[in-house]
Enzyme design. Structure first.
Site, PDB file in Angstrom:
ATOM      1  N   SER A 140       0.874  -1.184   0.000  1.00 50.74           N
ATOM      2  CA  SER A 140       0.000   0.000   0.000  1.00 50.74           C
ATOM      3  C   SER A 140       0.904   1.224   0.000  1.00 50.74           C
ATOM      4  CB  SER A 140      -0.848  -0.013   1.274  1.00 50.74           C
ATOM      5  OG  SER A 140      -1.492   1.233   1.479  1.00 50.74           O
ATOM      6  N   TYR A 188      -2.181  -1.382  10.385  1.00 56.77           N
ATOM      7  CA  TYR A 188      -2.103  -1.494   8.919  1.00 56.77           C
ATOM      8  C   TYR A 188      -0.773  -0.934   8.405  1.00 56.77           C
ATOM      9  CZ  TYR A 188      -3.907  -1.200   4.074  1.00 56.77           C
ATOM     10  OH  TYR A 188      -4.112  -1.330   2.721  1.00 56.77           O
TER      11      TYR A 188
HETATM   12  P1  NAD Z   1     -11.469  -6.436  -0.146  1.00 57.26           P
HETATM   13  O1  NAD Z   1     -12.024  -6.240   1.230  1.00 57.26           O
HETATM   14  O2  NAD Z   1     -12.282  -6.053  -1.321  1.00 57.26           O
HETATM   15  O3  NAD Z   1     -11.028  -7.960  -0.327  1.00 57.26           O
HETATM   16  C1  NAD Z   1     -10.334  -8.648   0.682  1.00 57.26           C
HETATM   17  C2  NAD Z   1     -10.167 -10.102   0.293  1.00 57.26           C
HETATM   18  O4  NAD Z   1      -9.448 -10.750   1.361  1.00 57.26           O
HETATM   19  C3  NAD Z   1     -11.489 -10.870   0.142  1.00 57.26           C
HETATM   20  O5  NAD Z   1     -11.366 -11.781  -0.919  1.00 57.26           O
HETATM   21  C4  NAD Z   1     -11.621 -11.626   1.468  1.00 57.26           C
HETATM   22  O6  NAD Z   1     -12.365 -12.828   1.363  1.00 57.26           O
HETATM   23  C5  NAD Z   1     -10.158 -11.925   1.746  1.00 57.26           C
HETATM   24  N1  NAD Z   1      -9.905 -12.204   3.166  1.00 57.26           N
HETATM   25  C6  NAD Z   1     -10.301 -11.468   4.243  1.00 57.26           C
HETATM   26  N2  NAD Z   1      -9.921 -12.087   5.380  1.00 57.26           N
HETATM   27  C7  NAD Z   1      -9.279 -13.226   5.000  1.00 57.26           C
HETATM   28  C8  NAD Z   1      -8.663 -14.289   5.710  1.00 57.26           C
HETATM   29  N3  NAD Z   1      -8.644 -14.316   7.057  1.00 57.26           N
HETATM   30  N4  NAD Z   1      -8.111 -15.294   5.006  1.00 57.26           N
HETATM   31  C9  NAD Z   1      -8.147 -15.294   3.648  1.00 57.26           C
HETATM   32  N5  NAD Z   1      -8.708 -14.317   2.928  1.00 57.26           N
HETATM   33  C10 NAD Z   1      -9.268 -13.301   3.594  1.00 57.26           C
HETATM   34  O7  NAD Z   1     -10.055  -5.663  -0.117  1.00 57.26           O
HETATM   35  P2  NAD Z   1      -9.246  -4.851  -1.253  1.00 57.26           P
HETATM   36  O8  NAD Z   1      -9.537  -3.412  -1.097  1.00 57.26           O
HETATM   37  O9  NAD Z   1      -9.388  -5.483  -2.587  1.00 57.26           O
HETATM   38  O10 NAD Z   1      -7.755  -5.030  -0.704  1.00 57.26           O
HETATM   39  C11 NAD Z   1      -6.912  -6.041  -1.169  1.00 57.26           C
HETATM   40  C12 NAD Z   1      -5.482  -5.730  -0.737  1.00 57.26           C
HETATM   41  O11 NAD Z   1      -5.076  -4.472  -1.289  1.00 57.26           O
HETATM   42  C13 NAD Z   1      -5.318  -5.609   0.784  1.00 57.26           C
HETATM   43  O12 NAD Z   1      -4.088  -6.181   1.180  1.00 57.26           O
HETATM   44  C14 NAD Z   1      -5.287  -4.107   0.991  1.00 57.26           C
HETATM   45  O13 NAD Z   1      -4.579  -3.751   2.152  1.00 57.26           O
HETATM   46  C15 NAD Z   1      -4.561  -3.655  -0.262  1.00 57.26           C
HETATM   47  N6  NAD Z   1      -4.803  -2.254  -0.597  1.00 57.26           N
HETATM   48  C16 NAD Z   1      -6.071  -1.819  -0.831  1.00 57.26           C
HETATM   49  C17 NAD Z   1      -6.264  -0.473  -1.143  1.00 57.26           C
HETATM   50  C18 NAD Z   1      -7.634   0.080  -1.400  1.00 57.26           C
HETATM   51  O14 NAD Z   1      -7.741   1.310  -1.460  1.00 57.26           O
HETATM   52  N7  NAD Z   1      -8.644  -0.734  -1.574  1.00 57.26           N
HETATM   53  C19 NAD Z   1      -5.167   0.392  -1.209  1.00 57.26           C
HETATM   54  C20 NAD Z   1      -3.889  -0.104  -0.965  1.00 57.26           C
HETATM   55  C21 NAD Z   1      -3.724  -1.433  -0.669  1.00 57.26           C
END
Ligand code: NAD
Length: 260
Positions: free
Chosen positions: A142, A155
């Site tokens: 991130s 985080y």
């Molecule tokens: P999201 O909430 O849409 O998806 C999360 C996924 O993780 C889902 O498929 C869920 O089933 C899975 N998950 C949750 N708990 C779990 C567990 N205990 N075991 C296995 N799987 C599990 O999230 P997102 O926004 O797509 O984020 C994905 C990644 O990108 C994360 O690591 C997040 O930190 C990172 N990220 C997101 C953003 C953003 O703005 N959305 C920005 C920077 C980084």
């Protein structure tokens, strides 16, 4: 170039992970999907991905907060497709609260999923990559892997740790046909961000619309959310043969956030 390769994308039933799984499948990569939704909710997703792209798709609802969950996920990929060529550590959660009010169990959960799970999947996947002579590890960190924001102690700590882990793995595999990189997105519109808006509204004591404008997009100079497909395209590049000399990097895709 990718045809017949095998990839694990953790947390690929939603958001960024699902976008990356789709993009890799379009390139002919066999996919292990993972997420914690109920299996019946996943069936449709799995069939669609396999049918549309003529690839094989396996699914595991392993809870990656446990060591056993991470180990079983890697084992499933090896059993299903004979190897692990591409590993995308994407599963992640968030919790927003001041550090002196931060629930310790949330700290433990965030560190377990956002950091330790990547250690476990990497340590399990590397022997397959070494044997197969191809390995691409892409850790979804991130902008918060490079800089901090208030109310996100766990985080930010986990994502900085993930960038550190990325560098160590890259150095240890530097002379092998294996790379390890981190992607550092700014805000991407997914369920994870949707949930934060409510939490941030509470933490800052302001309404939703002001949270989006003044908190969420405040540090992102281009003032727009990054698209899931844009992160997915970068992940596909890092997973490709062309990216062989790119290793140990933390690639920003954040509309200029970390240029400040
Ligand atoms: P999201 O909430 O849409 O998806 C999360 C996924 O993780 C889902 O498929 C869920 O089933 C899975 N998950 C949750 N708990 C779990 C567990 N205990 N075991 C296995 N799987 C599990 O999230 P997102 O926004 O797509 O984020 C994905 C990644 O990108 C994360 O690591 C997040 O930190 C990172 N990220 C997101 C953003 C953003 O703005 N959305 C920005 C920077 C980084």
């Amino acid at each position: 170039m990718f045809k017949g390769r095998a990839a694990i994308v953790t947390g690929s039933t939603s958001g960024i992970g699902h976008g990356i799984a789709e993009a890799l499948a379009r390139e002919g990569v066999n996919i292990v999907l993972n997420g914690i939704e109920k299996p019946e909710q996943i069936g449709e997703l799995k069939d669609k991905l396999a049918g549309e792209n003529k690839v094989k798709v396996a699914y595991s609802n392993a809870n990656l907060m446990t060591r056993e969950g991470a180990e079983s996920l890697v084992a499933l990929c090896a059993e299903s497709f004979g190897s692990v060529d591409i590993l995308v550590n994407n599963a992640g959660i968030q919790h927003v609260a001041p550090v002196d009010e931060f629930p310790p169990e949330k700290w433990d959960a965030i560190l377990a999923l956002n950091l330790s799970a990547a250690f476990h999947t990497i340590r399990m996947a590397l022997p397959f990559m070494k044997k197969n002579g191809y390995g691409r590890i892409v850790n979804i960190a991130s902008a918060h892997g490079l800089v901090a924001s208030p109310f996100k102690s766990a985080y930010v700590a986990a994502k900085h740790g993930l960038v550190g882990l990325t560098k160590v793995v890259a150095l240890e595999t530097a002379e092998l046909p294996i790379t390890c990189n981190a992607i550092c997105p700014g805000y991407v519109w997914t369920p994870l961000v949707e949930k934060q808006i409510g939490d941030q509204a509470k933490a800052h004591g302001i309404p939703r619309e002001r949270v989006i404008r003044e908190v969420i997009l405040e540090p992102q100079p281009d003032k727009r959310f990054v698209k899931v497909e844009e992160v997915a395209a970068l992940a596909v590049y890092l997973a490709s043969e062309a990216a062989a000399p790119v290793t140990g990097t933390a690639v920003s895709i954040d509309g200029g956030w970390t240029a400040r």
